[in-house]
Design a protein around this motif. Structure first.
Motif, short mmCIF file in Angstrom:
data_model
loop_
_atom_site.label_atom_id
_atom_site.label_comp_id
_atom_site.label_asym_id
_atom_site.label_seq_id
_atom_site.Cartn_x
_atom_site.Cartn_y
_atom_site.Cartn_z
N SER A 54 152.98 -20.47 -1.95
CA SER A 54 154.42 -20.66 -2.22
C SER A 54 154.66 -21.96 -2.97
N GLY A 79 155.44 -20.35 -7.27
CA GLY A 79 156.01 -20.70 -5.97
C GLY A 79 157.20 -21.65 -6.13
N HIS A 127 159.96 -17.64 -4.32
CA HIS A 127 159.35 -17.87 -5.63
C HIS A 127 160.44 -18.15 -6.66
#
Ligand code: ATP
Ligand code: MG
Length: 571
Positions: A328, A361, A368
Protein backbone atom coordinates in the motif's frame (compact mmCIF):
# COMPACT_ATOMS: atom_id res chain seq x y z
CA UNK A 1 54.70 -44.60 -17.43
CA UNK A 2 53.73 -48.19 -16.72
CA UNK A 3 50.39 -48.98 -15.19
CA UNK A 4 51.88 -52.06 -13.49
CA UNK A 5 54.13 -49.93 -11.32
CA UNK A 6 52.49 -46.49 -11.61
CA UNK A 7 50.30 -44.95 -8.92
CA UNK A 8 46.96 -44.44 -10.67
CA UNK A 9 44.37 -45.76 -8.22
CA UNK A 10 41.26 -46.08 -10.42
CA UNK A 11 37.87 -46.75 -8.89
CA UNK A 12 35.04 -48.70 -10.54
CA UNK A 13 32.08 -47.30 -8.64
CA UNK A 14 30.95 -43.70 -8.66
CA UNK A 15 31.96 -42.18 -5.32
CA UNK A 16 28.86 -41.23 -3.35
CA UNK A 17 30.24 -37.90 -2.13
CA UNK A 18 30.69 -36.62 -5.70
CA UNK A 19 27.71 -35.09 -7.49
CA UNK A 20 29.14 -33.46 -10.59
CA UNK A 21 30.75 -35.50 -13.41
CA UNK A 22 34.20 -33.91 -13.21
CA UNK A 23 34.43 -34.64 -9.49
CA UNK A 24 33.30 -38.23 -9.95
CA UNK A 25 35.67 -38.82 -12.84
CA UNK A 26 38.71 -37.21 -11.25
CA UNK A 27 38.34 -39.55 -8.30
CA UNK A 28 37.52 -42.59 -10.44
CA UNK A 29 40.48 -41.91 -12.75
CA UNK A 30 42.82 -41.71 -9.78
CA UNK A 31 43.67 -38.07 -10.44
CA UNK A 32 42.82 -36.66 -7.03
CA UNK A 33 41.92 -37.63 -3.51
CA UNK A 34 40.22 -35.45 -0.89
CA UNK A 35 42.33 -34.98 2.21
CA UNK A 36 39.61 -32.88 3.86
CA UNK A 37 36.50 -31.05 2.62
CA UNK A 38 37.65 -28.84 -0.25
CA UNK A 39 41.30 -29.89 0.12
CA UNK A 40 42.65 -32.15 -2.61
CA UNK A 41 45.81 -34.14 -3.18
CA UNK A 42 46.79 -34.28 -6.83
CA UNK A 43 48.10 -37.74 -7.73
CA UNK A 44 50.54 -38.32 -10.62
CA UNK A 45 47.95 -38.48 -13.43
CA UNK A 46 46.06 -35.44 -12.17
CA UNK A 47 49.25 -33.49 -11.68
CA UNK A 48 50.40 -34.19 -15.23
CA UNK A 49 47.19 -32.66 -16.58
CA UNK A 50 47.48 -29.75 -14.18
CA UNK A 51 51.02 -29.07 -15.41
CA UNK A 52 49.74 -28.98 -19.00
CA UNK A 53 47.24 -26.29 -18.06
CA UNK A 54 49.91 -24.34 -16.17
CA UNK A 55 52.27 -24.52 -19.14
CA UNK A 56 49.66 -23.09 -21.51
CA UNK A 57 48.87 -20.32 -19.03
CA UNK A 58 52.57 -19.51 -18.54
CA UNK A 59 53.22 -19.34 -22.28
CA UNK A 60 50.36 -16.93 -22.89
CA UNK A 61 51.21 -14.76 -19.89
CA UNK A 62 54.87 -14.59 -20.95
CA UNK A 63 53.69 -13.73 -24.47
CA UNK A 64 52.03 -10.50 -23.28
CA UNK A 65 55.15 -9.54 -21.39
CA UNK A 66 54.02 -10.47 -17.91
CA UNK A 67 56.80 -11.52 -15.52
CA UNK A 68 56.44 -14.54 -13.29
CA UNK A 69 57.11 -14.20 -9.58
CA UNK A 70 56.10 -16.23 -6.57
CA UNK A 71 54.60 -14.69 -3.45
CA UNK A 72 54.16 -16.31 -0.06
CA UNK A 73 50.83 -17.75 1.02
CA UNK A 74 51.26 -16.33 4.53
CA UNK A 75 50.58 -12.65 4.70
CA UNK A 76 50.69 -10.13 7.60
CA UNK A 77 47.17 -9.36 8.75
CA UNK A 78 47.92 -5.60 9.03
CA UNK A 79 48.02 -5.34 5.23
CA UNK A 80 44.51 -6.75 5.06
CA UNK A 81 43.31 -4.53 7.89
CA UNK A 82 44.56 -1.49 6.01
CA UNK A 83 42.52 -2.29 2.90
CA UNK A 84 39.46 -3.27 4.93
CA UNK A 85 39.48 -6.77 3.53
CA UNK A 86 39.65 -8.66 6.83
CA UNK A 87 36.08 -7.47 7.21
CA UNK A 88 35.17 -7.76 3.51
CA UNK A 89 36.28 -11.39 3.29
CA UNK A 90 34.82 -12.24 6.68
CA UNK A 91 34.62 -16.00 7.23
CA UNK A 92 36.22 -16.75 3.86
CA UNK A 93 39.60 -15.56 5.18
CA UNK A 94 41.70 -18.21 6.95
CA UNK A 95 43.39 -16.80 10.05
CA UNK A 96 46.54 -18.18 11.61
CA UNK A 97 46.09 -18.85 15.32
CA UNK A 98 49.51 -18.19 16.77
CA UNK A 99 50.77 -15.26 14.66
CA UNK A 100 49.19 -12.11 13.19
CA UNK A 101 49.09 -13.71 9.74
CA UNK A 102 46.41 -14.80 7.31
CA UNK A 103 46.50 -17.35 4.50
CA UNK A 104 46.10 -15.20 1.41
CA UNK A 105 42.88 -15.72 -0.61
CA UNK A 106 44.33 -13.47 -3.37
CA UNK A 107 47.35 -11.14 -3.57
CA UNK A 108 46.37 -7.54 -4.32
CA UNK A 109 47.65 -6.40 -0.92
CA UNK A 110 51.05 -8.05 -1.29
CA UNK A 111 51.50 -6.75 -4.85
CA UNK A 112 50.61 -3.28 -3.64
CA UNK A 113 53.10 -3.58 -0.79
CA UNK A 114 55.80 -4.52 -3.32
CA UNK A 115 54.82 -1.64 -5.59
CA UNK A 116 54.79 0.81 -2.70
CA UNK A 117 58.33 -0.11 -1.75
CA UNK A 118 59.87 -0.38 -5.19
CA UNK A 119 57.94 1.68 -7.75
CA UNK A 120 58.42 5.39 -7.32
CA UNK A 121 58.35 6.86 -10.83
CA UNK A 122 56.16 6.69 -13.91
CA UNK A 123 59.31 5.55 -15.71
CA UNK A 124 59.13 2.18 -13.92
CA UNK A 125 55.70 1.39 -15.33
CA UNK A 126 53.85 -0.37 -16.87
CA UNK A 127 54.52 -3.59 -14.98
CA UNK A 128 52.65 -6.89 -15.24
CA UNK A 129 53.45 -9.52 -12.62
CA UNK A 130 51.97 -12.98 -12.39
CA UNK A 131 52.24 -16.16 -10.41
CA UNK A 132 50.69 -19.59 -10.23
CA UNK A 133 50.26 -20.03 -6.55
CA UNK A 134 48.13 -21.61 -3.87
CA UNK A 135 45.18 -19.63 -2.53
CA UNK A 136 43.16 -20.32 0.57
CA UNK A 137 39.47 -19.55 0.95
CA UNK A 138 37.17 -20.98 3.56
CA UNK A 139 34.38 -21.62 1.04
CA UNK A 140 31.18 -22.38 2.94
CA UNK A 141 30.10 -25.65 1.29
CA UNK A 142 32.72 -27.05 -1.04
CA UNK A 143 30.98 -29.95 -2.78
CA UNK A 144 32.04 -29.72 -6.40
CA UNK A 145 35.49 -31.26 -6.11
CA UNK A 146 38.39 -29.12 -7.27
CA UNK A 147 35.94 -26.78 -9.00
CA UNK A 148 35.56 -25.06 -5.64
CA UNK A 149 38.30 -25.90 -3.23
CA UNK A 150 39.32 -24.38 0.09
CA UNK A 151 42.88 -24.54 -1.18
CA UNK A 152 43.41 -24.06 -4.91
CA UNK A 153 45.91 -22.89 -7.47
CA UNK A 154 45.27 -19.55 -9.05
CA UNK A 155 47.10 -17.88 -11.84
CA UNK A 156 46.86 -14.34 -10.62
CA UNK A 157 48.37 -11.39 -12.35
CA UNK A 158 48.44 -7.73 -11.60
CA UNK A 159 49.14 -4.69 -13.71
CA UNK A 160 50.62 -1.44 -12.44
CA UNK A 161 50.15 1.62 -14.60
CA UNK A 162 50.76 5.33 -14.40
CA UNK A 163 47.69 6.26 -16.47
CA UNK A 164 44.13 5.09 -17.07
CA UNK A 165 44.94 4.54 -20.74
CA UNK A 166 47.81 2.34 -19.59
CA UNK A 167 45.38 0.30 -17.49
CA UNK A 168 43.16 -0.15 -20.56
CA UNK A 169 46.14 -1.53 -22.49
CA UNK A 170 47.12 -3.97 -19.72
CA UNK A 171 43.49 -5.06 -19.35
CA UNK A 172 43.03 -5.63 -23.09
CA UNK A 173 46.26 -7.63 -23.24
CA UNK A 174 44.92 -9.88 -20.51
CA UNK A 175 41.52 -10.22 -22.20
CA UNK A 176 43.27 -11.39 -25.35
CA UNK A 177 45.60 -13.78 -23.51
CA UNK A 178 42.67 -15.27 -21.60
CA UNK A 179 40.80 -15.97 -24.83
CA UNK A 180 43.87 -17.78 -26.18
CA UNK A 181 44.39 -19.76 -22.98
CA UNK A 182 40.83 -21.08 -22.85
CA UNK A 183 40.77 -21.89 -26.58
CA UNK A 184 44.06 -23.77 -26.23
CA UNK A 185 42.68 -25.65 -23.22
CA UNK A 186 39.87 -26.87 -25.46
CA UNK A 187 37.14 -25.06 -23.52
CA UNK A 188 33.90 -23.68 -24.87
CA UNK A 189 33.42 -20.42 -22.99
CA UNK A 190 31.85 -17.03 -23.23
CA UNK A 191 32.77 -13.65 -21.87
CA UNK A 192 30.36 -11.73 -19.74
CA UNK A 193 30.30 -8.23 -18.45
CA UNK A 194 30.14 -8.46 -14.68
CA UNK A 195 29.06 -6.21 -11.87
CA UNK A 196 31.94 -4.38 -10.31
CA UNK A 197 29.74 -2.36 -7.95
CA UNK A 198 30.83 -3.13 -4.43
CA UNK A 199 34.48 -3.80 -5.37
CA UNK A 200 34.81 -0.20 -6.51
CA UNK A 201 36.49 -1.02 -9.81
CA UNK A 202 35.87 0.57 -13.18
CA UNK A 203 35.40 -2.45 -15.43
CA UNK A 204 35.36 -6.19 -15.21
CA UNK A 205 34.71 -9.25 -17.34
CA UNK A 206 34.26 -12.87 -16.47
CA UNK A 207 35.17 -15.83 -18.64
CA UNK A 208 32.43 -18.37 -18.05
CA UNK A 209 31.54 -21.89 -18.98
CA UNK A 210 27.89 -22.88 -19.22
CA UNK A 211 27.27 -25.67 -16.73
CA UNK A 212 24.67 -26.86 -14.28
CA UNK A 213 27.52 -27.13 -11.79
CA UNK A 214 27.82 -23.35 -11.87
CA UNK A 215 26.74 -20.91 -9.20
CA UNK A 216 26.51 -17.82 -11.40
CA UNK A 217 23.39 -16.96 -13.39
CA UNK A 218 23.94 -15.52 -16.84
CA UNK A 219 21.74 -14.19 -19.62
CA UNK A 220 22.90 -15.26 -23.08
CA UNK A 221 21.40 -14.19 -26.41
CA UNK A 222 20.45 -16.93 -28.84
CA UNK A 223 23.35 -15.99 -31.13
CA UNK A 224 25.70 -16.08 -28.09
CA UNK A 225 27.04 -12.61 -28.86
CA UNK A 226 25.51 -11.03 -25.81
CA UNK A 227 26.23 -12.56 -22.42
CA UNK A 228 25.99 -10.85 -19.09
CA UNK A 229 25.67 -11.81 -15.47
CA UNK A 230 22.00 -11.31 -14.50
CA UNK A 231 23.33 -8.80 -11.98
CA UNK A 232 23.82 -6.39 -14.88
CA UNK A 233 22.03 -7.98 -17.86
CA UNK A 234 19.55 -5.83 -19.78
CA UNK A 235 16.93 -6.60 -22.41
CA UNK A 236 14.70 -4.81 -24.89
CA UNK A 237 11.40 -4.31 -23.17
CA UNK A 238 9.08 -1.38 -23.88
CA UNK A 239 8.49 1.21 -21.19
CA UNK A 240 5.13 2.13 -19.67
CA UNK A 241 2.95 4.16 -22.07
CA UNK A 242 2.40 7.89 -21.61
CA UNK A 243 -1.09 9.15 -22.39
CA UNK A 244 -1.53 12.60 -23.94
CA UNK A 245 -3.52 13.69 -20.85
CA UNK A 246 -2.91 12.95 -17.19
CA UNK A 247 -6.13 12.30 -15.32
CA UNK A 248 -6.88 13.86 -11.91
CA UNK A 249 -5.36 12.02 -8.88
CA UNK A 250 -7.97 9.70 -7.46
CA UNK A 251 -7.85 7.74 -4.21
CA UNK A 252 -9.59 4.36 -4.37
CA UNK A 253 -10.51 1.94 -1.62
CA UNK A 254 -8.82 -1.42 -2.21
CA UNK A 255 -9.66 -3.54 0.84
CA UNK A 256 -7.21 -6.40 1.41
CA UNK A 257 -5.71 -5.87 -2.06
CA UNK A 258 -1.91 -6.01 -1.92
CA UNK A 259 -0.14 -7.70 -4.81
CA UNK A 260 0.19 -6.31 -8.32
CA UNK A 261 -2.00 -9.11 -9.71
CA UNK A 262 -4.70 -8.39 -7.16
CA UNK A 263 -4.66 -4.65 -7.84
CA UNK A 264 -4.75 -5.16 -11.62
CA UNK A 265 -7.74 -7.53 -11.26
CA UNK A 266 -9.62 -5.47 -8.71
CA UNK A 267 -9.31 -2.18 -10.59
CA UNK A 268 -9.40 -3.86 -13.98
CA UNK A 269 -6.26 -2.11 -15.22
CA UNK A 270 -3.26 -3.27 -17.19
CA UNK A 271 -0.14 -4.25 -15.24
CA UNK A 272 1.93 -1.72 -17.14
CA UNK A 273 -0.15 0.98 -15.47
CA UNK A 274 0.95 -0.14 -12.03
CA UNK A 275 3.99 1.11 -10.16
CA UNK A 276 5.14 -1.24 -7.43
CA UNK A 277 7.04 0.32 -4.52
CA UNK A 278 9.84 -1.42 -2.69
CA UNK A 279 11.71 0.19 0.15
CA UNK A 280 15.37 -0.37 1.03
CA UNK A 281 18.03 0.85 3.32
CA UNK A 282 20.99 2.27 1.43
CA UNK A 283 23.54 2.49 4.25
CA UNK A 284 21.79 4.79 6.73
CA UNK A 285 19.28 6.34 4.30
CA UNK A 286 15.98 5.10 2.88
CA UNK A 287 15.16 4.66 -0.72
CA UNK A 288 11.80 3.97 -2.32
CA UNK A 289 12.19 2.14 -5.60
CA UNK A 290 9.40 2.16 -8.17
CA UNK A 291 9.17 -0.81 -10.49
CA UNK A 292 6.70 -1.32 -13.32
CA UNK A 293 4.06 -4.00 -12.71
CA UNK A 294 5.56 -7.27 -11.60
CA UNK A 295 9.12 -6.39 -12.62
CA UNK A 296 11.64 -7.86 -10.21
CA UNK A 297 14.03 -5.44 -8.54
CA UNK A 298 17.66 -6.46 -8.95
CA UNK A 299 19.61 -5.75 -5.77
CA UNK A 300 22.99 -5.69 -7.52
CA UNK A 301 21.72 -3.02 -9.90
CA UNK A 302 20.23 -1.07 -7.00
CA UNK A 303 23.58 -1.23 -5.23
CA UNK A 304 25.37 0.13 -8.32
CA UNK A 305 22.75 2.89 -8.71
CA UNK A 306 23.09 3.95 -5.07
CA UNK A 307 26.83 3.34 -4.85
CA UNK A 308 26.16 1.83 -1.42
CA UNK A 309 25.32 -1.47 0.22
CA UNK A 310 21.56 -1.99 0.24
CA UNK A 311 19.21 -4.18 2.26
CA UNK A 312 15.41 -4.48 2.42
CA UNK A 313 13.81 -2.36 5.11
CA UNK A 314 12.18 -4.01 8.12
CA UNK A 315 8.35 -4.13 8.21
CA UNK A 316 8.07 -2.06 11.45
CA UNK A 317 10.37 0.66 10.15
CA UNK A 318 8.39 0.75 6.91
CA UNK A 319 5.11 1.29 8.74
CA UNK A 320 6.67 4.01 10.88
CA UNK A 321 8.01 5.89 7.85
CA UNK A 322 5.17 5.48 5.36
CA UNK A 323 2.10 4.88 7.51
CA UNK A 324 1.33 1.72 5.59
CA UNK A 325 2.43 -1.84 5.03
CA UNK A 326 4.08 -3.30 1.95
CA UNK A 327 1.56 -3.35 -0.92
CA UNK A 328 0.00 0.00 0.00
CA UNK A 329 3.05 2.22 -0.36
CA UNK A 330 3.58 4.80 -3.04
CA UNK A 331 5.65 7.84 -4.03
CA UNK A 332 2.99 10.57 -3.80
CA UNK A 333 3.12 12.57 -0.59
CA UNK A 334 5.64 10.19 0.92
CA UNK A 335 8.25 12.80 1.82
CA UNK A 336 5.64 14.99 3.51
CA UNK A 337 4.49 12.30 5.93
CA UNK A 338 6.92 12.63 8.85
CA UNK A 339 10.16 14.52 9.57
CA UNK A 340 12.07 11.26 9.04
CA UNK A 341 10.42 10.52 5.70
CA UNK A 342 11.68 13.89 4.34
CA UNK A 343 15.00 12.17 3.73
CA UNK A 344 13.48 9.59 1.42
CA UNK A 345 15.17 9.13 -1.90
CA UNK A 346 12.69 8.11 -4.60
CA UNK A 347 14.07 6.42 -7.68
CA UNK A 348 12.40 4.51 -10.49
CA UNK A 349 13.21 1.92 -13.07
CA UNK A 350 13.83 3.17 -16.61
CA UNK A 351 10.61 1.53 -17.80
CA UNK A 352 8.69 4.13 -15.76
CA UNK A 353 10.36 7.15 -17.34
CA UNK A 354 7.76 9.87 -18.00
CA UNK A 355 4.90 7.47 -17.20
CA UNK A 356 1.48 8.85 -16.31
CA UNK A 357 -1.96 7.57 -15.30
CA UNK A 358 -0.23 5.08 -13.03
CA UNK A 359 -1.67 3.40 -9.99
CA UNK A 360 0.39 2.95 -6.84
CA UNK A 361 -0.09 2.67 -3.08
CA UNK A 362 -1.56 5.67 -1.22
CA UNK A 363 0.58 5.21 1.94
CA UNK A 364 -2.49 4.11 3.78
CA UNK A 365 -3.46 0.48 4.16
CA UNK A 366 -6.20 -0.61 1.75
CA UNK A 367 -5.96 2.50 -0.43
CA UNK A 368 -4.39 3.15 -3.81
CA UNK A 369 -3.91 6.28 -5.86
CA UNK A 370 -4.83 6.32 -9.54
CA UNK A 371 -3.75 8.64 -12.36
CA UNK A 372 -0.33 9.36 -10.90
CA UNK A 373 1.89 11.36 -13.23
CA UNK A 374 5.47 10.83 -12.05
CA UNK A 375 6.50 14.21 -13.42
CA UNK A 376 3.51 16.13 -12.05
CA UNK A 377 2.85 14.45 -8.69
CA UNK A 378 6.27 13.58 -7.27
CA UNK A 379 9.95 14.28 -7.57
CA UNK A 380 11.89 11.30 -8.85
CA UNK A 381 15.57 11.52 -7.91
CA UNK A 382 16.66 9.40 -10.82
CA UNK A 383 15.72 6.73 -13.33
CA UNK A 384 17.97 3.68 -13.53
CA UNK A 385 17.99 0.23 -15.00
CA UNK A 386 16.89 -1.69 -11.93
CA UNK A 387 14.97 -4.70 -13.17
CA UNK A 388 16.03 -8.33 -13.48
CA UNK A 389 15.66 -9.56 -17.05
CA UNK A 390 13.46 -12.56 -17.74
CA UNK A 391 14.10 -15.58 -19.94
CA UNK A 392 12.77 -15.08 -23.48
CA UNK A 393 13.08 -11.28 -23.58
CA UNK A 394 14.87 -9.82 -26.57
CA UNK A 395 18.63 -9.34 -26.16
CA UNK A 396 19.68 -5.66 -25.95
CA UNK A 397 21.75 -6.03 -29.13
CA UNK A 398 18.86 -7.59 -31.04
CA UNK A 399 20.59 -11.00 -31.01
CA UNK A 400 17.42 -12.98 -30.35
CA UNK A 401 15.66 -14.01 -27.17
CA UNK A 402 17.72 -14.34 -24.00
CA UNK A 403 18.33 -17.67 -22.30
CA UNK A 404 19.11 -17.71 -18.59
CA UNK A 405 21.79 -20.29 -17.85
CA UNK A 406 24.06 -21.30 -15.02
CA UNK A 407 27.77 -20.83 -15.40
CA UNK A 408 31.12 -21.43 -13.75
CA UNK A 409 33.67 -18.65 -13.69
CA UNK A 410 36.94 -19.77 -15.26
CA UNK A 411 38.64 -16.43 -15.09
CA UNK A 412 38.06 -12.84 -14.16
CA UNK A 413 39.72 -9.65 -15.33
CA UNK A 414 39.27 -6.54 -13.32
CA UNK A 415 40.21 -2.86 -13.57
CA UNK A 416 40.87 -2.12 -9.93
CA UNK A 417 41.87 1.49 -10.38
CA UNK A 418 43.47 3.13 -7.34
CA UNK A 419 41.51 1.42 -4.57
CA UNK A 420 44.46 -0.58 -3.21
CA UNK A 421 47.09 2.04 -3.91
CA UNK A 422 44.97 4.59 -2.05
CA UNK A 423 44.50 2.29 0.93
CA UNK A 424 48.14 1.27 1.19
CA UNK A 425 49.74 4.51 -0.01
CA UNK A 426 51.40 3.12 -3.15
CA UNK A 427 52.34 6.30 -4.99
CA UNK A 428 54.60 7.36 -7.84
CA UNK A 429 55.84 10.65 -9.26
CA UNK A 430 54.29 11.50 -12.64
CA UNK A 431 55.96 13.36 -15.51
CA UNK A 432 55.32 16.66 -13.74
CA UNK A 433 56.84 15.46 -10.49
CA UNK A 434 53.40 15.18 -8.93
CA UNK A 435 52.54 12.35 -6.59
CA UNK A 436 49.81 10.00 -7.89
CA UNK A 437 48.38 6.67 -6.78
CA UNK A 438 49.43 3.64 -8.85
CA UNK A 439 46.62 2.37 -11.11
CA UNK A 440 46.10 -1.35 -10.80
CA UNK A 441 44.38 -4.21 -12.54
CA UNK A 442 43.97 -7.77 -11.31
CA UNK A 443 43.37 -10.89 -13.32
CA UNK A 444 42.70 -14.44 -12.13
CA UNK A 445 42.30 -17.94 -13.51
CA UNK A 446 41.48 -21.02 -11.43
CA UNK A 447 43.93 -23.68 -12.62
CA UNK A 448 42.22 -26.76 -11.15
CA UNK A 449 38.94 -25.26 -12.28
CA UNK A 450 40.18 -25.19 -15.87
CA UNK A 451 40.87 -28.90 -15.56
CA UNK A 452 37.53 -29.72 -13.94
CA UNK A 453 35.66 -27.62 -16.52
CA UNK A 454 37.51 -29.39 -19.31
CA UNK A 455 36.26 -32.70 -17.93
CA UNK A 456 32.73 -31.32 -17.45
CA UNK A 457 32.72 -30.53 -21.17
CA UNK A 458 34.61 -33.57 -22.39
CA UNK A 459 33.35 -36.87 -21.04
CA UNK A 460 30.85 -39.63 -21.73
CA UNK A 461 29.32 -42.42 -19.66
CA UNK A 462 32.60 -44.36 -19.83
CA UNK A 463 34.97 -41.70 -18.68
CA UNK A 464 37.07 -38.68 -19.54
CA UNK A 465 37.76 -37.64 -23.15
CA UNK A 466 40.92 -35.53 -22.99
CA UNK A 467 41.67 -32.91 -25.53
CA UNK A 468 45.27 -33.27 -26.69
CA UNK A 469 46.19 -29.99 -25.05
CA UNK A 470 45.56 -31.17 -21.49
CA UNK A 471 45.79 -34.95 -21.83
CA UNK A 472 48.20 -36.37 -19.23
CA UNK A 473 49.39 -38.77 -21.94
CA UNK A 474 48.73 -38.66 -25.66
CA UNK A 475 48.70 -42.45 -26.05
CA UNK A 476 47.41 -45.27 -23.93
CA UNK A 477 49.23 -48.41 -25.04
CA UNK A 478 47.34 -51.56 -24.16
CA UNK A 479 48.87 -54.97 -24.24
CA UNK A 480 46.05 -57.47 -24.73
CA UNK A 481 46.56 -61.16 -24.03
CA UNK A 482 49.74 -60.90 -22.03
CA UNK A 483 49.94 -64.68 -21.71
CA UNK A 484 51.46 -64.60 -25.18
CA UNK A 485 55.17 -63.87 -25.21
CA UNK A 486 54.82 -62.44 -28.70
CA UNK A 487 52.29 -59.86 -27.48
CA UNK A 488 54.40 -59.02 -24.41
CA UNK A 489 57.55 -58.56 -26.49
CA UNK A 490 55.81 -56.58 -29.22
CA UNK A 491 54.11 -54.20 -26.78
CA UNK A 492 57.35 -53.72 -24.88
CA UNK A 493 59.16 -52.91 -28.13
CA UNK A 494 56.43 -50.47 -29.16
CA UNK A 495 56.58 -48.80 -25.74
CA UNK A 496 60.36 -48.38 -26.05
CA UNK A 497 60.03 -47.02 -29.58
CA UNK A 498 57.32 -44.56 -28.69
CA UNK A 499 59.05 -43.18 -25.61
CA UNK A 500 62.32 -42.92 -27.54
CA UNK A 501 60.43 -40.92 -30.17
CA UNK A 502 59.45 -38.52 -27.39
CA UNK A 503 55.77 -39.44 -27.19
CA UNK A 504 53.89 -39.40 -23.91
CA UNK A 505 52.73 -42.96 -23.38
CA UNK A 506 50.81 -44.64 -20.60
CA UNK A 507 51.55 -48.35 -20.94
CA UNK A 508 49.07 -50.86 -19.60
CA UNK A 509 51.50 -53.73 -19.17
CA UNK A 510 49.59 -55.36 -16.33
CA UNK A 511 49.55 -59.14 -16.52
CA UNK A 512 47.01 -59.71 -13.78
CA UNK A 513 43.92 -58.01 -15.26
CA UNK A 514 41.63 -59.02 -18.11
CA UNK A 515 41.54 -57.23 -21.49
CA UNK A 516 37.99 -56.05 -20.73
CA UNK A 517 39.23 -54.43 -17.53
CA UNK A 518 42.07 -52.72 -19.40
CA UNK A 519 39.67 -51.34 -22.05
CA UNK A 520 37.38 -50.00 -19.36
CA UNK A 521 40.29 -48.30 -17.61
CA UNK A 522 41.53 -46.85 -20.90
CA UNK A 523 38.11 -45.29 -21.59
CA UNK A 524 37.90 -44.04 -18.01
CA UNK A 525 41.34 -42.39 -18.09
CA UNK A 526 40.46 -40.95 -21.51
CA UNK A 527 43.77 -40.48 -23.37
CA UNK A 528 43.14 -39.30 -26.96
CA UNK A 529 44.51 -42.47 -28.66
CA UNK A 530 44.47 -46.06 -27.48
CA UNK A 531 47.11 -48.23 -29.12
CA UNK A 532 45.95 -51.82 -28.79
CA UNK A 533 48.46 -54.63 -29.26
CA UNK A 534 46.80 -58.06 -29.58
CA UNK A 535 47.70 -61.48 -30.95
CA UNK A 536 45.24 -61.57 -33.86
CA UNK A 537 46.25 -58.25 -35.34
CA UNK A 538 49.93 -58.83 -34.73
CA UNK A 539 49.69 -62.02 -36.78
CA UNK A 540 48.67 -59.81 -39.69
CA UNK A 541 51.41 -57.32 -38.92
CA UNK A 542 48.92 -54.75 -37.59
CA UNK A 543 48.20 -52.71 -34.49
CA UNK A 544 44.79 -51.30 -33.64
CA UNK A 545 44.23 -47.64 -32.76
CA UNK A 546 41.05 -46.45 -31.07
CA UNK A 547 40.27 -42.76 -31.10
CA UNK A 548 38.74 -42.10 -27.69
CA UNK A 549 36.63 -39.16 -28.80
CA UNK A 550 34.90 -40.74 -31.79
CA UNK A 551 35.28 -44.44 -31.03
CA UNK A 552 36.78 -44.83 -34.51
CA UNK A 553 39.09 -47.85 -34.92
CA UNK A 554 42.00 -47.80 -37.32
CA UNK A 555 44.31 -50.70 -38.15
CA UNK A 556 47.84 -49.54 -38.79
CA UNK A 557 50.76 -51.54 -40.20
CA UNK A 558 53.15 -52.34 -37.36
CA UNK A 559 56.00 -50.87 -39.43
CA UNK A 560 54.15 -47.61 -39.98
CA UNK A 561 52.92 -47.19 -36.41
CA UNK A 562 55.39 -44.46 -35.40
CA UNK A 563 54.75 -42.54 -38.57
CA UNK A 564 51.00 -42.69 -37.95
CA UNK A 565 51.42 -41.60 -34.35
CA UNK A 566 53.68 -38.77 -35.31
CA UNK A 567 50.98 -37.44 -37.64
CA UNK A 568 48.49 -37.54 -34.74
CA UNK A 569 50.74 -35.74 -32.30
CA UNK A 570 51.18 -32.91 -34.75
CA UNK A 571 47.64 -32.48 -36.05
P1 ATP B 1 33.48 -17.63 -7.64
O1 ATP B 1 32.43 -16.64 -7.97
O2 ATP B 1 33.38 -18.88 -8.45
O3 ATP B 1 33.61 -17.88 -6.17
P2 ATP B 1 35.42 -15.58 -7.43
O4 ATP B 1 34.70 -14.44 -8.01
O5 ATP B 1 35.49 -15.73 -5.96
O6 ATP B 1 34.84 -16.96 -8.08
P3 ATP B 1 38.03 -14.57 -8.09
O7 ATP B 1 38.22 -14.03 -6.73
O8 ATP B 1 37.82 -13.63 -9.21
O9 ATP B 1 36.87 -15.67 -8.07
O10 ATP B 1 39.24 -15.56 -8.39
C1 ATP B 1 39.81 -15.75 -9.68
C2 ATP B 1 39.59 -17.15 -10.21
O11 ATP B 1 39.96 -18.15 -9.25
C3 ATP B 1 38.14 -17.47 -10.52
O12 ATP B 1 37.80 -17.00 -11.80
C4 ATP B 1 38.11 -18.98 -10.43
O13 ATP B 1 38.50 -19.56 -11.67
C5 ATP B 1 39.15 -19.29 -9.39
N1 ATP B 1 38.55 -19.63 -8.10
C6 ATP B 1 37.94 -18.80 -7.23
N2 ATP B 1 37.54 -19.45 -6.14
C7 ATP B 1 37.91 -20.75 -6.33
C8 ATP B 1 37.80 -21.93 -5.53
N3 ATP B 1 37.23 -21.89 -4.33
N4 ATP B 1 38.29 -23.10 -6.03
C9 ATP B 1 38.87 -23.14 -7.24
N5 ATP B 1 39.02 -22.05 -8.03
C10 ATP B 1 38.55 -20.87 -7.58
MG1 MG C 1 34.41 -16.81 -4.65
Amino acid sequence: MRLSSGFIPTVKETPTEAVIPSHQLMIRAGMVRALAAGVYAFLPLGYRALKKAMEIIRQEMDAIGAQELHLPALSPIELWEETGRVKAFGDILFHVKNRPLVLAPTHEEVICWLAKNHISSYKQMPQMWYQIQTKFRNEPRPRSGVLRGRQFLMKDSYSLDSSWQGLDVSYDLHAEAYGKIFVRCGLKFFVVGASSGAMGGTGSQEFMMESDAGEDVIAVSSDNRYAANVEIATSRVPGAPRDPESGPLKEVHTPGIRTIDEVADFLNIDQNRLAKSVVYWADETHVLVLMLGNDELNEAKLMSAMGKEVRPIEAERLLELTGAEGGSIGPVGLRERTPASKQFKIIADNRLKKANNLTSGANQNDYHLMNIDLERDCTIDGYYDLRTIQEGEESPDGGGPLRVVKGVELGHIFKLGTKYADALGAKFLDENGKEQPIIMGSYGIGVERVLACHIEQNHDENGIIWDKSLAPFMFHLISVGTKSKQVRDASEAIYQEMTAAGFEVLFDDRTDVSPGFKFKDADLLGMPYQVIVGEKNLAQGKVEIKVRKTGERIFVERERLLEYERSKVGD
